[in-house]
Design a protein around this motif. Structure first.
Motif, PDB file in Angstrom:
ATOM      1  N   GLY A 147       0.799  -1.218   0.000  1.00  0.00           N
ATOM      2  CA  GLY A 147       0.000   0.000   0.000  1.00  0.00           C
ATOM      3  C   GLY A 147       0.831   1.266   0.000  1.00  0.00           C
ATOM      4  N   LEU A 148       2.133   1.143   0.196  1.00  0.00           N
ATOM      5  CA  LEU A 148       3.041   2.297   0.200  1.00  0.00           C
ATOM      6  C   LEU A 148       3.156   2.858  -1.214  1.00  0.00           C
ATOM      7  CD1 LEU A 148       5.158   4.090   1.643  1.00  0.00           C
ATOM      8  CD2 LEU A 148       6.844   2.313   1.115  1.00  0.00           C
ATOM      9  N   THR A 149       2.898   4.161  -1.370  1.00  0.00           N
ATOM     10  CA  THR A 149       3.024   4.836  -2.661  1.00  0.00           C
ATOM     11  C   THR A 149       4.372   5.537  -2.719  1.00  0.00           C
ATOM     12  OG1 THR A 149       0.650   5.162  -2.842  1.00  0.00           O
ATOM     13  CG2 THR A 149       2.044   6.614  -4.160  1.00  0.00           C
ATOM     14  N   ILE A 150       5.055   5.391  -3.851  1.00  0.00           N
ATOM     15  CA  ILE A 150       6.336   6.050  -4.081  1.00  0.00           C
ATOM     16  C   ILE A 150       6.168   6.973  -5.274  1.00  0.00           C
ATOM     17  CG2 ILE A 150       8.775   5.739  -4.640  1.00  0.00           C
ATOM     18  CD1 ILE A 150       8.516   2.928  -3.346  1.00  0.00           C
ATOM     19  N   VAL A 151       6.450   8.263  -5.074  1.00  0.00           N
ATOM     20  CA  VAL A 151       6.323   9.272  -6.117  1.00  0.00           C
ATOM     21  C   VAL A 151       7.728   9.636  -6.599  1.00  0.00           C
ATOM     22  CG1 VAL A 151       5.463  11.576  -6.675  1.00  0.00           C
ATOM     23  CG2 VAL A 151       4.246  10.165  -5.000  1.00  0.00           C
ATOM     24  N   LEU A 152       7.950   9.500  -7.907  1.00  0.00           N
ATOM     25  CA  LEU A 152       9.284   9.718  -8.478  1.00  0.00           C
ATOM     26  C   LEU A 152       9.371  10.945  -9.369  1.00  0.00           C
ATOM     27  CD1 LEU A 152       9.977   6.007  -9.378  1.00  0.00           C
ATOM     28  CD2 LEU A 152      10.976   7.290  -7.478  1.00  0.00           C
ATOM     29  N   GLY A 153       8.273  11.444  -9.870  1.00  0.00           N
ATOM     30  CA  GLY A 153       8.290  12.593 -10.758  1.00  0.00           C
ATOM     31  C   GLY A 153       8.664  12.199 -12.175  1.00  0.00           C
ATOM     32  N   SER A 154       9.073  13.185 -12.969  1.00  0.00           N
ATOM     33  CA  SER A 154       9.313  12.942 -14.388  1.00  0.00           C
ATOM     34  C   SER A 154      10.771  13.062 -14.808  1.00  0.00           C
ATOM     35  CB  SER A 154       8.471  13.904 -15.225  1.00  0.00           C
ATOM     36  OG  SER A 154       8.796  15.238 -14.896  1.00  0.00           O
ATOM     37  N   SER A 155      11.625  13.544 -13.944  1.00  0.00           N
ATOM     38  CA  SER A 155      13.039  13.683 -14.312  1.00  0.00           C
ATOM     39  C   SER A 155      13.923  12.990 -13.282  1.00  0.00           C
ATOM     40  CB  SER A 155      13.425  15.162 -14.420  1.00  0.00           C
ATOM     41  OG  SER A 155      13.296  15.792 -13.163  1.00  0.00           O
ATOM     42  N   GLU A 156      15.125  12.645 -13.701  1.00  0.00           N
ATOM     43  CA  GLU A 156      16.103  12.002 -12.816  1.00  0.00           C
ATOM     44  C   GLU A 156      15.513  10.799 -12.088  1.00  0.00           C
ATOM     45  OE1 GLU A 156      17.875  14.906 -10.248  1.00  0.00           O
ATOM     46  OE2 GLU A 156      18.061  16.379 -11.853  1.00  0.00           O
ATOM     47  N   VAL A 157      14.699  10.025 -12.786  1.00  0.00           N
ATOM     48  CA  VAL A 157      13.975   8.916 -12.161  1.00  0.00           C
ATOM     49  C   VAL A 157      14.938   7.866 -11.602  1.00  0.00           C
ATOM     50  CG1 VAL A 157      12.317   7.059 -12.582  1.00  0.00           C
ATOM     51  CG2 VAL A 157      11.903   9.336 -13.521  1.00  0.00           C
ATOM     52  N   ASP A 158      16.011   7.545 -12.334  1.00  0.00           N
ATOM     53  CA  ASP A 158      16.967   6.541 -11.842  1.00  0.00           C
ATOM     54  C   ASP A 158      17.596   6.969 -10.521  1.00  0.00           C
ATOM     55  OD1 ASP A 158      16.487   4.865 -13.986  1.00  0.00           O
ATOM     56  OD2 ASP A 158      18.233   5.555 -15.120  1.00  0.00           O
ATOM     57  N   ALA A 159      18.014   8.225 -10.432  1.00  0.00           N
ATOM     58  CA  ALA A 159      18.620   8.739  -9.201  1.00  0.00           C
ATOM     59  C   ALA A 159      17.599   8.742  -8.062  1.00  0.00           C
ATOM     60  CB  ALA A 159      19.161  10.144  -9.417  1.00  0.00           C
ATOM     61  N   ARG A 160      16.362   9.054  -8.370  1.00  0.00           N
ATOM     62  CA  ARG A 160      15.321   9.077  -7.346  1.00  0.00           C
ATOM     63  C   ARG A 160      14.989   7.678  -6.851  1.00  0.00           C
ATOM     64  NH1 ARG A 160      11.482  13.826  -9.939  1.00  0.00           N
ATOM     65  NH2 ARG A 160      13.016  15.485  -9.638  1.00  0.00           N
ATOM     66  N   ILE A 161      15.013   6.709  -7.747  1.00  0.00           N
ATOM     67  CA  ILE A 161      14.808   5.317  -7.329  1.00  0.00           C
ATOM     68  C   ILE A 161      15.938   4.889  -6.406  1.00  0.00           C
ATOM     69  CG2 ILE A 161      14.823   2.914  -8.121  1.00  0.00           C
ATOM     70  CD1 ILE A 161      13.277   3.894 -10.617  1.00  0.00           C
ATOM     71  N   ASP A 162      17.175   5.202  -6.774  1.00  0.00           N
ATOM     72  CA  ASP A 162      18.325   4.859  -5.926  1.00  0.00           C
ATOM     73  C   ASP A 162      18.192   5.490  -4.543  1.00  0.00           C
ATOM     74  OD1 ASP A 162      19.483   3.355  -7.936  1.00  0.00           O
ATOM     75  OD2 ASP A 162      20.848   4.966  -8.566  1.00  0.00           O
ATOM     76  N   ARG A 163      17.830   6.767  -4.504  1.00  0.00           N
ATOM     77  CA  ARG A 163      17.681   7.473  -3.224  1.00  0.00           C
ATOM     78  C   ARG A 163      16.559   6.837  -2.397  1.00  0.00           C
ATOM     79  NH1 ARG A 163      18.002  12.214  -5.157  1.00  0.00           N
ATOM     80  NH2 ARG A 163      15.803  12.646  -5.539  1.00  0.00           N
ATOM     81  N   THR A 164      15.467   6.475  -3.038  1.00  0.00           N
ATOM     82  CA  THR A 164      14.346   5.849  -2.337  1.00  0.00           C
ATOM     83  C   THR A 164      14.747   4.496  -1.772  1.00  0.00           C
ATOM     84  OG1 THR A 164      12.768   6.997  -3.754  1.00  0.00           O
ATOM     85  CG2 THR A 164      11.972   5.045  -2.584  1.00  0.00           C
ATOM     86  N   LEU A 165      15.467   3.706  -2.558  1.00  0.00           N
ATOM     87  CA  LEU A 165      15.900   2.389  -2.082  1.00  0.00           C
ATOM     88  C   LEU A 165      16.857   2.513  -0.900  1.00  0.00           C
ATOM     89  CD1 LEU A 165      16.330   0.490  -5.459  1.00  0.00           C
ATOM     90  CD2 LEU A 165      14.504   0.218  -3.753  1.00  0.00           C
ATOM     91  N   ARG A 166      17.765   3.493  -0.936  1.00  0.00           N
ATOM     92  CA  ARG A 166      18.667   3.727   0.201  1.00  0.00           C
ATOM     93  C   ARG A 166      17.859   4.092   1.445  1.00  0.00           C
ATOM     94  NH1 ARG A 166      21.692   6.683  -3.478  1.00  0.00           N
ATOM     95  NH2 ARG A 166      21.110   8.616  -2.463  1.00  0.00           N
ATOM     96  N   PHE A 167      16.872   4.974   1.276  1.00  0.00           N
ATOM     97  CA  PHE A 167      16.014   5.362   2.391  1.00  0.00           C
ATOM     98  C   PHE A 167      15.285   4.145   2.946  1.00  0.00           C
ATOM     99  CE2 PHE A 167      11.755   6.298   3.861  1.00  0.00           C
ATOM    100  CZ  PHE A 167      12.000   7.203   4.872  1.00  0.00           C
ATOM    101  N   MET A 168      14.725   3.328   2.056  1.00  0.00           N
ATOM    102  CA  MET A 168      13.947   2.172   2.489  1.00  0.00           C
ATOM    103  C   MET A 168      14.808   1.148   3.222  1.00  0.00           C
ATOM    104  SD  MET A 168      11.369   1.751  -0.767  1.00  0.00           S
ATOM    105  CE  MET A 168      10.369   0.448  -0.042  1.00  0.00           C
TER     106      MET A 168
END
Length: 75
Positions: free
Chosen positions: A14-35
């Motif tokens: 049920g957790l929603t992850i919002v990445l936006g439209s730019s720099e998606v790869d970097a945002r995924i990496d940052r999210t995974l580090r946070f998680m």
């Protein structure tokens, strides 16, 4: 993908992850580090917003959070 071109996903939990439209790869990496770092607290979150340049914003699942607080005070 949203009508504005931004990416988001909702996990089975049920957790929603919002990445936006730019720099998606970097945002995924940052999210995974946070998680990984906050894995014990993920159940108390309803949303992670990774559209920031230096981190993420989180939204608490207040129902789950209040239940956890209640359990801690009665233990």
């Amino acid at each position: 993908r949203s009508s504005r071109g931004g990416w988001s996903m909702t996990l089975d939990s049920g957790l929603t992850i919002v990445l936006g439209s730019s720099e998606v790869d970097a945002r995924i990496d940052r999210t995974l580090r946070f998680m990984r770092h906050f894995s014990d607290q993920l159940a108390s979150l309803s949303r992670i917003d990774a559209r920031y340049s230096n981190g993420v914003a989180v939204e608490l699942d207040l129902q789950d959070y209040e239940q956890n607080i209640s359990e801690e005070t009665t233990s």
